[in-house]
Every structure is written in structure tokens, then in C-alpha cells.
Design an enzyme around this catalytic site. Structure first.
Site, short mmCIF file in Angstrom:
data_model
loop_
_atom_site.label_atom_id
_atom_site.label_comp_id
_atom_site.label_asym_id
_atom_site.label_seq_id
_atom_site.Cartn_x
_atom_site.Cartn_y
_atom_site.Cartn_z
N SER A 179 0.87 -1.17 0.00
CA SER A 179 0.00 0.00 0.00
C SER A 179 0.91 1.22 0.00
O SER A 179 1.83 1.31 0.82
CB SER A 179 -0.91 0.00 1.22
OG SER A 179 -1.85 1.04 1.11
N GLU A 180 0.67 2.14 -0.93
CA GLU A 180 1.69 3.18 -1.18
C GLU A 180 1.82 4.20 -0.05
O GLU A 180 2.74 5.01 -0.07
CB GLU A 180 1.45 3.87 -2.51
CG GLU A 180 0.18 4.69 -2.63
CD GLU A 180 -0.97 3.89 -3.22
OE1 GLU A 180 -0.99 2.66 -3.09
OE2 GLU A 180 -1.85 4.53 -3.82
N ASN A 181 0.93 4.14 0.94
CA ASN A 181 1.17 5.01 2.10
C ASN A 181 2.19 4.40 3.06
O ASN A 181 2.54 5.03 4.06
CB ASN A 181 -0.14 5.32 2.84
CG ASN A 181 -0.85 4.09 3.33
OD1 ASN A 181 -0.87 3.07 2.63
ND2 ASN A 181 -1.44 4.15 4.51
N SER B 151 8.39 4.12 -0.12
CA SER B 151 7.28 3.42 -0.74
C SER B 151 7.25 3.67 -2.25
O SER B 151 7.17 2.74 -3.05
CB SER B 151 5.96 3.87 -0.11
OG SER B 151 4.89 3.15 -0.65
#
Lengths: 232, 218, 218, 232
Positions: free
Chosen positions: C45-47, C87
Site C-alpha cells: 500500500s503506497e502510504n 514506498s
């Protein structure tokens, strides 16, 4: 994910003559001792080795110099050993010296998918020869390219099967950076723990960067400069 | 004339409360011994330490904890550890307030040479090029003249450069000097050293204005 | 014709054992439900998560643990947390094997538009531009036609682009298609859908070679 | 080092009208709630705010939008709130949208003293307008500049007086990056511990990047999308 391999020999499988290898560590601190031993045993030759230093005569990368497996060293500081000096002066060994921060950041750039970075290190010196100089806000910077290696070999304190790594104290140094810059990254660890035993918040190198992991044996962890003080 | 500890003592007076300081190998390392006790100063070591402490007690050396000179060290409370990219990142971003390092030559423009002597085994620049190119404030600790009696404070460096126009202050066995647009500006004489002696030992342009005080180091 | 879960199920067949996968908001999120049990697949998840798990049980929601869609989630054993630069670094360096996201339009060259409709409130591209520009392999989950019955698989996108020449595969309620140098290549028909229907629903160049099989999704 | 200040009011001292502020967080996760409240109280106006999102109507940066203290938002995703939309459509509020990875990396670049970075994000889109495009190894990249803020406000889980910070789970997000990019960086923490209580190996943000630190009060930590599953 289970990236565990049995030992160093398994871990370095696929390393062939004339490949470019990154080797983590600063001096003798945090070096992948087991991988280096396996490389010596493998007999691969013509290695281009990217590592901040070149070990000492009888330890670290010095072992691969003794056996003349290294063709070229790319480092920031070398020559704590006589054999290195002999090979360099005789022309057997090619040496490329790079500022330490540039070396670190070129690895980071690779891991972060950035093809080049800008640094003021080396502006106006021979290091700048042939390089693009660019001025930002009145200050000159060199453009330096990301680098990648066929294999990166790093040493961590703890790891898990997913390849997550935690380093200990200054044995961290270049290891997390090189871990990101290997087409194949091999990690050796002192403790291989079960999935879920590492706190996700404390992981320094997420497993996505690591392809193979194993528990190393018999760490010597030699000290290069033992400096102490007396109880007063 | 100052000995190595004297140079370190004088440089220590440039260290202010609240500073983050990077100390090079040699005389700069000694500076740590003379930072006033009450000061909150954090030492940065470019292999990845903030809050570096003194050498460990015998038997407490840890191979995983060394400084940039590869010496065993300790951590003080409030220390932190980071990788080499972040370490040079904070140097490049000028978060480190002061860098103290040695030199073979310094020019009157502030160029520095301290990594390579043609014809001799070259060990590399390590982190020196990054430090001199990026540091906010650089003090050089060096000998004013070499063993042959030749000045190391020159109009132009003769050795391959480590960095250009970056040195701000120099402390030698003879004097404290600033680099100014007009050359080396003499600020202080070492105890017992005359302005004449400093003149003779300085090949680069030397600016002398008014009375030059003798330095006070204790 | 597939419903949303059907599209997700079909896309799940593209997920291979050992992959790191980033799932966008909407249909892509549903893909997680259909990844075969025995597979070792880690969701990014890019967070800042690798090893994202399912939603928490009621009462176990943690405000400090959300996904890129701002939904409360959990971590699986072997997960790791990192900052947004790392990320997107691992995305940019193509360490993430597969990205699955939604689209408003895709062109026959693989251009994608999914962030902005002129005249409407623009909420932003979030991480979509980074993902499409950098991902190793992109699958788009989308409706073949819009509510007005107009094709969303076009010769050229009419909406502002999110990325150029980046989509490799599209799964819609009607078909599976690859982007090739010759245009949209029809690979599979949804159950009960004819090639003719797909032709009618595709405004961009459609390549049809030989018999087009009906997809198998269970 | 002792960088502890008494409270949020002390921490934001020196913030004046028309300054550029970075505010950490992703959605409502990991936002500096106390600093935002203090900013509302301070009444400073004309803020250019760099933050990945813009909060919701009555929480997070939404509070500063309600009071019209923000002149410009630089974000990757906005508009979870009606007041934001109203101000944007009426032209009261300027909005600059930036790809999320670009936003993160521009902060990193600032903290690492790199004036610009290269990213493929936005190539061929309207985001590329007016920007330098450069090809490396056959792929196009945009050159994007580092950015710095007059103040950066971040939220961490634990901190010590030296300014060392540890974040918890995805409340990390942009916080460590913005912490590096503030001319003055203010950190609010849930727990302020004594020097030496944080493991130096676990510190995410070394104290050198932080100028002021305080223990925040009454964290609401609102959840934006409460998603749960049922016990089966």
C-alpha cells in the site's frame, strides 16, 4: 514469502565471472563474512566490486584480493592492506575512487528508481572530469548516475523469511543501500527469526528488496582499531 | 607554538553550545576532549552516528559500533544510528553545523587538498569530498609548514584538490586565520610566535590588520 | 457479462505466487479476496505498507493503520512499514511486480486517464501518476463503456492523461485485452458475451485473431 | 540537546502570515493535531500549505480552511470536504496538485541536500508542462525540484528531548520526510521520553532534523474510513 536458502553457497548461486557485486560494510564492520568466504570457495573471477573499503590483508574483501578474484574495486577508501597496494601499483587491480556520500547516494538512487542524483561532492576536483556540472541556486553540483549490481551481498543482525532486515548499530552503514541496489540481493543474518517476530516498525530493509536470506555462521567480527579508555 | 592538543584546544573554542559537529581523523578527533562540559554538542560520525560518545572501557568494545576512523566508540543517551545515505544527506543539507578536518594544503581562496599525493599510494577521499563540498562551516586543523619547512598555506594548492573555496578558518601550530576575499587573514598568534614568523611560514597572501593578539587557550 | 467481483476474480488469475502487488481503490481492492490461498503474495500500500492484511475485526480498528484508500487495515506476519519516499522508491525501482488500478479511459497505445474530468471538482492524482509511470506491469480494471453507452477503450484518450503507454492488460465486464503495438488485442470474452458485442463496445483499434475463448474464472 | 517546548503555542512561535508550512500525515492518519489547533488559535493567514491531503470539513487541515487561513494547498489528493471545494471553485483557494511520490521525494531531496530529482511520474501529462524532461536509458523523466518549508509540523509516536522520533505504523507516511524539509521543524509526540530511552537503532528521524518538540494532548485520531470484517 520464503526466501530462506540453506547457506552461503546456495545464496551466491548464479554469480559468474566478470559480474559486478556490491558488498556491504564499512571497514570490517557489518561485512557479509559468510558470502565472502563462499565467493572465495567458488573461485569466480574478474569481479567488479563496489564496496566502501577493501578489507585488510587477511580478512574481509582482502581474502578475495589474495586469490586475485577481483578485477576492479569501486570504493571511497582503500588500501589498509599490502596486497591491495601491490596489485594496484602493478596494474593487476583497477581502482575507481568515489566520494563516500556519492557512493551511498548512487545506491539509494538505484533503490528508489532515480536514474541520477546531484551532489556538490567533487565539484572542481579531478572527480568532476567528464561529468555534467549543473548550477542550482548559485551552487554547482555534479550529476552522478545510479548504480546497480548483478548481486548485492549484505549483512544484517536479524532477518525473517520474507527478507525483512534489521541492522545493529554502525554495522548498518551501506548495507540497507546496497540491499536496494542489487538485481539479486543476498542477505546473511546473525539471527533468522520467524515471520511476525520482527516489529514492522523497526524493519530497516523491507523484504521486497531481498531475494535470498540465510543465517550466517561463526561471525568473527574483527575489530580494525581497538580504541579504549581506562576506568578513571 | 602549539602542539596537537593545543591546536585542538583552540579549535574547541569555536564550538558553540547546541552545535552538531563532525570531527575528522587526527587532530580534529582530539577536539572532542576540550569541548566545555556544560555544552550540549552532538558529534556526528559519517558512517552513521549522531551522539557519538568516548572510547569504550576496556572489554566493552563492540565490533558493531565504530566511528568513521574505524575506532571502537560508544553512544551517548539520545544518540541515533542511520545509514550512509542519510548520514551524507544531513551533511549535504547543512544540518551539521561544523566540520573540522585536517589538510595537506589550503589555498588563499579556501581550496583544500587532503586526499592524494601524486606518485604515492592513494587511499581515497573517503567522506572528505562530501564534507568539504557541503559543510556549513569548515575549520581546518593543520601544520603551517611541512617537514621540509615549506608553507602549506599557498596561493594555489599544488596537490589534487578535495574541494574548492570551502575552508573558512584555519588553526595551525602558529596561528588562527580566516579565509577572506583578500586572502588569509591573520586573527591570532600562537603563544610566543611573532607575526614575522607567521609571515615567513605563509606562502599565500596574508592580510594583517592592526595588532594581532596572542591566542588564549585556557 | 462480469460484475465487479467477476472482474476482480479474473484479474486475480494474473497474480502469480511470490508477487508483490499494489491494488488501487475500487474493483482492484476486491482482487485480494480471490488470490489463491496457497500463494505467497504480499500487498503493497503506497502510504507505506508491505504485507497488508484484511480489514480488522470490529473493535480492533487502529487509526494509525490505514491503507492508501484510508481504510482501516491489518498487518500480516512478515509485514513492514516505511515512509512515503521509500514506498514510491520501491514502486519507481520496479520492485513491485504488479499494479492493478481503475481507469476512466484507456487508449489503444496504452495511455491511461483516471484522475481528472474537466469542469468537475478535481481531487488529485494521489499516487496514480507515480504508479502508472513506474510499475513493471499494469492491469486496468474498468467498465468497457460508460453510463451513456460510450466506449472507454479509445483511439486516443479525451480526458487529461495520468500516464502514457503504460497499460499492458485490461479486464472489463466484457473482455480481457492486451495492449499491443497494433492496438487492443482481444484475448478472452466474458461468459455469454459475443465478439460482436465487444467490437461494438470498443472504439479503439481492436485486434481479433482466430477463435476468442470464453474466460474461465472459477 | 534539549529541544523541548511547553506546548503547541510555543512550538509554532515565529510562524507569520504568508509563510510556507509543511504538515505531515496521510489523510487524517499521523497529522499534527495540536499544531493545527494552535495555528487556528494563532490566526496566521495566507498560509501556503504542503500536505498530502487537506483534511475533512471539521478535522485536520479542514479546520484551517474553515477559518480561511490557507491561501494555497500543495497536495496530491484533496477535497474530502465541502468547504475546500467551495473555496477552490470560487477561486479563494489556490490548489497545486502533485503526484504523491513526487511530493514525498521532493521532501526527501531537501533533507538530503539534493536540489532536484528525476521521476517518471507525470511524463506526457499536464504535470510535465514547463518542466525539463530528460531521457536516461531510453526512459523519460521529469526533473523536479527539492522543496523546503519555513516550518514543518510533524507528528510522531515517541520522541526524546534531542528531537529523535519514532513513528507508529502508517502514521509514519510523510512525517519523516517533512521533518527533514523544514527550515524549522516542530514535532509533536504522544510520548516524550527521557534521553537514552529510545533505542538508537529504532529512531526514524534523528534529532538533528528537529528544532522543537512537545508532548501533544488529547489526540482524537479520527478514522476516515472505518472498515471492518466480521468474525467468521
Amino acid at each position: 514469502m520464503n526466501k530462506v536458502v540453506a547457506n552461503a553457497g546456495e545464496a551466491i548461486k548464479g554469480i559468474r565471472d566478470n559480474m559486478t557485486l556490491m558488498v556491504g560494510g564499512f571497514g570490517l564492520c557489518g561485512i557479509p563474512e559468510n558470502c565472502i568466504a563462499a565467493l572465495v570457495k567458488s573461485g569466480v573471477k574478474g569481479i567488479t566490486c563496489i564496496s566502501n573499503n577493501a578489507g585488510v590483508d587477511d580478512f574481509g574483501l582482502g581474502l578475495l584480493l589474495q586469490t586475485r578474484q577481483i578485477r576492479k574495486m569501486i570504493s571511497s577508501y582503500v588500501g589498509e592492506n599490502a596486497e591491495f597496494e601491490r596489485q594496484m601499483l602493478s596494474g593487476e587491480l583497477e581502482v575507481e575512487l568515489i566520494p563516500q556520500g556519492t557512493l551511498a547516494t548512487r545506491c539509494l538512487a538505484s533503490g528508489y528508481g532515480m536514474p541520477a542524483i546531484f551532489t556538490p561532492a567533487g565539484v572542481g576536483t579531478e572527480i568532476a572530469n567528464g561529468k555534467e556540472v549543473r548550477n542550482f541556486n548559485g551552487k554547482d553540483y555534479l550529476m552522478e548516475y545510479a548504480f546497480e549490481a548483478d548481486f548485492a551481498m549484505v549483512k544484517a543482525w536479524k532477518g525473517d523469511p520474507a527478507g525483512n532486515l534489521i541492522y545493529r548499530d554502525t554495522a548498518r552503514n551501506f548495507n540497507p543501500l546496497m540491499a536496494m541496489a542489487g538485481k539479486i540481493t543476498v542477505a546473511e543474518v546473525e539471527e533468522l527469526v520467524k515471520p511476525g517476530e520482527l516489529d514492522p516498525n523497526q524493519v530497516h530493509t523491507p523484504g521486497i528488496f531481498v531475494h535470498r536470506i540465510f543465517r550466517g555462521e561463526k561471525y568473527e567480527k574483527r575489530i580494525e582499531q581497538r580504541t579504549v579508555r581506562k576506568h578513571s | 607554538m602549539l602542539d596537537k592538543n593545543g591546536i585542538a584546544k583552540r579549535i574547541a573554542k569555536e564550538v558553540k553550545d547546541g552545535m552538531y559537529v563532525n570531527l575528522g581523523i587526527g587532530i580534529p578527533t582530539l577536539v572532542a576532549n576540550f569541548i566545555p562540559k556544560g555544552f550540549n554538542v552532538e558529534l556526528q560520525s559519517e558512517n552513521g552516528i549522531l551522539g557519538m560518545g568516548p572510547f569504550p572501557y576496556e572489554g566493552e568494545e563492540d565490533p558493531d559500533l565504530i566511528n568513521a576512523g574505524k575506532q571502537t566508540v560508544t553512544l551517548l543517551p539520545g544518540a541515533s544510528i542511520f545509514d550512509s545515505a542519510m548520514s551524507f544527506g544531513m551533511i549535504r543539507a547543512q544540518k551539521v553545523d561544523l566540520t573540522i578536518l585536517g589538510a595537506m594544503e589550503v589555498s588563499e581562496k579556501g581550496d583544500i587538498a587532503n586526499w592524494k599525493i601524486p606518485g604515492r599510494m592513494v587511499k581515497g577521499m573517503g567522506g572528505a569530498m562530501d564534507l568539504v563540498a557541503a559543510a556549513k562551516h569548515i575549520i581546518v586543523a593543520m601544520q603551517h609548514v611541512n617537514k621540509a619547512g615549506e608553507s602549506k598555506l599557498l596561493p594555489e594548492c599544488t596537490l589534487p584538490l578535495t574541494g574548492v573555496r570551502c575552508v573558512r578558518k584555519i588553526v595551525t601550530e602558529l596561528a588562527v586565520l580566516d579565509i577572506t576575499p583578500h586572502g588569509f587573514k591573520l586573527l591570532e598568534r600562537a603563544p610566543g610566535v611573532t607575526v614575522e614568523e607567521i609571515k615567513k611560514a605563509t606562502a599565500g597572501k596574508l592580510v594583517i590588520e592592526g595588532e594581532i593578539p596572542e591566542m588564549v587557550i585556557d
